[in-house]
Enzyme design. Structure first.
Site, mmCIF file in Angstrom:
data_model
loop_
_atom_site.group_PDB
_atom_site.id
_atom_site.type_symbol
_atom_site.label_atom_id
_atom_site.label_comp_id
_atom_site.label_asym_id
_atom_site.label_seq_id
_atom_site.Cartn_x
_atom_site.Cartn_y
_atom_site.Cartn_z
ATOM 1 N N HIS A 122 0.728 -1.197 0.057
ATOM 2 C CA HIS A 122 -0.112 0.013 -0.122
ATOM 3 C C HIS A 122 0.943 1.133 -0.090
ATOM 4 O O HIS A 122 0.374 2.520 -0.251
ATOM 5 C CB HIS A 122 -1.223 0.032 1.125
ATOM 6 C CG HIS A 122 -1.870 -0.967 1.158
ATOM 7 N ND1 HIS A 122 -2.923 -1.300 0.074
ATOM 8 C CD2 HIS A 122 -2.442 -2.030 2.158
ATOM 9 C CE1 HIS A 122 -3.562 -2.474 0.443
ATOM 10 N NE2 HIS A 122 -3.334 -2.752 1.758
ATOM 11 N N ASP A 159 -2.944 -10.696 -2.044
ATOM 12 C CA ASP A 159 -3.583 -9.971 -0.795
ATOM 13 C C ASP A 159 -5.089 -9.633 -1.117
ATOM 14 O O ASP A 159 -5.288 -9.419 -2.082
ATOM 15 C CB ASP A 159 -2.641 -8.775 -0.492
ATOM 16 C CG ASP A 159 -3.061 -8.453 1.070
ATOM 17 O OD1 ASP A 159 -2.256 -8.643 1.736
ATOM 18 O OD2 ASP A 159 -4.264 -7.441 0.867
ATOM 19 N N HIS A 161 -6.271 -7.230 -0.108
ATOM 20 C CA HIS A 161 -6.713 -5.675 -0.656
ATOM 21 C C HIS A 161 -5.943 -5.393 -1.818
ATOM 22 O O HIS A 161 -4.989 -5.969 -2.087
ATOM 23 C CB HIS A 161 -6.173 -4.806 0.393
ATOM 24 C CG HIS A 161 -6.555 -5.093 1.968
ATOM 25 N ND1 HIS A 161 -6.120 -5.902 2.864
ATOM 26 C CD2 HIS A 161 -7.738 -4.605 2.619
ATOM 27 C CE1 HIS A 161 -6.692 -5.942 3.852
ATOM 28 N NE2 HIS A 161 -7.911 -5.207 3.602
ATOM 29 N N ASP A 246 -4.797 -12.663 3.808
ATOM 30 C CA ASP A 246 -6.016 -12.114 4.386
ATOM 31 C C ASP A 246 -7.180 -12.251 3.622
ATOM 32 O O ASP A 246 -8.473 -12.064 3.899
ATOM 33 C CB ASP A 246 -5.968 -10.614 4.497
ATOM 34 C CG ASP A 246 -5.271 -9.784 3.728
ATOM 35 O OD1 ASP A 246 -4.987 -10.329 2.399
ATOM 36 O OD2 ASP A 246 -5.042 -8.536 3.977
HETATM 37 ZN ZN LIG Z 1 -4.208 -7.043 2.941
#
Ligand SMILES: [Zn+2]
Length: 334
Positions: A122, A159, A161, A246
């Site tokens: 990120h 991931d 996200h 996740d």
């Molecule tokens: Zn994540």
């Protein structure tokens, strides 16, 4: 024996009480690996990233900001606190990722894992966010391109996200084919199917959003029917997996339903792809916040990445792969 990059500095990035991205994640993974005799891999101490490696992605002022915030234990935002150990942890996180690509491109290893925290996907060029300080996967890809002779790097970010940082850093570049499978709509909000990159890099961002409740059949089909054909046409010299855990059904932050064994099957597909293309495959830890799911899924990944041959499973076609092929089919043949 494939290398597993680690460092005790990962335990000194203190995010405070109740934060999901915590030192126990690394302790849980390593305790499980100890029990399994490191699945035959070799633990290696991650070096700190060099200034040269960091400055290819982050401006000097930002690196300095991470250092001074860390000294003071200041927070970049509510998700992204620091402590006095954070700077060293982040340096080792990026350094381990660079050491991983060195082992793969110069050291003759076919696979490896960099298992450090904080995560990185990120982080943008001058912005920490989403638990991430330095953009380790992007720094490693840049290191491969600038110092180790690679011309094309495939990054597969699974991931849960969207890897907004990595995506932004190579948005207008063909040197990296960035693929992300992520829950959508979901934090951080980026990564729509229509985001295919821009300029020179148009077509080289393959965003594969999936709705809440998505599980293994869709992930496998996206890897087999979208990522693999694009990769065959792209011919990467190196494959990096931004390996978050996740998307596991037990993860407290998200709503996808992968099983622990799914990470093994996905890793087998990536290993087979790497073997076919003659590209080594390295994985870097990103998220994953259920300690048991994380601790069991990392060795699952490692065993599959190091496995020799063994047929890949037959993967049936999923509607999400058809939807993705409609958009990305402008750039790649499926
Ligand atoms: Zn994540």
């Amino acid at each position: 024996m494939p290398p597993f990059f680690r460092h005790p500095a990962s335990l000194e990035h203190d995010t405070g009480h109740g934060h999901p991205e915590r030192a126990e994640r690394i302790r849980a993974v390593e305790a499980e690996l100890e029990r399994r005799d490191w699945v035959g891999w070799t633990p290696v101490e991650a070096p700190p990233a060099t200034e040269e490696q960091l400055l290819r992605i982050h401006p000097r002022e930002y690196v300095e900001q991470v250092r001074t915030f860390s000294e003071r234990g200041a927070a970049f935002d509510m998700d992204t606190p620091t402590s006095p150990g954070s700077y060293e942890a982040a340096l080792r996180g990026a350094g381990g990722a660079c050491a991983l690509v060195e082992a793969l491109l110069s050291g003759g290893e076919r696979t490896g894992f960099s298992c450090l925290r904080p995560p990185g996907h990120h982080a943008e060029t001058a912005r920490a966010m989403g638990f991430c300080l330095f953009a380790s996967a992007a720094i490693a890809a840049r290191h491969a391109l600038d110092s180790l002779g690679a011309e094309r790097v495939l990054i597969v970010d699974w991931d849960v996200h969207h890897g907004n940082g990595t995506n932004a850093l190579f948005h207008d570049s063909r040197e990296v084919l960035f693929v992300s499978i992520h829950q959508y709509p979901f934090w951080p909000g980026t990564g729509a199917l229509s985001d295919v990159g821009e300029g020179e890099g148009e077509g080289y961002s393959v965003n594969l959003p999936v709705p809440a409740g998505t599980g293994e059949p869709a992930f496998l089909s996206l890897l087999e029917h979208v990522v693999a054909p694009a990769a065959r046409q792209y011919r990467p010299d190196l494959i990096l997996i931004s390996a978050g855990y996740d998307a596991h059904r037990d993860d407290p932050l998200a709503s996808l339903v992968l099983e622990t064994s799914s990470y093994g099957v996905m890793s087998s597909l990536m290993r087979a792809l790497g073997e076919e293309l003659g590209a080594p495959v390295g994985a870097l830890l990103e998220g994953g916040y259920d300690l048991r799911a994380l601790a069991e899924s990392v060795p699952e990944t490692m065993a599959a990445l190091a496995g020799d041959g063994g047929g890949s499973p037959e993967v049936s076609r999923h509607a999400l792969a058809d939807q993705a092929a409609e958009v990305h089919g402008r750039y790649w043949q499926f």
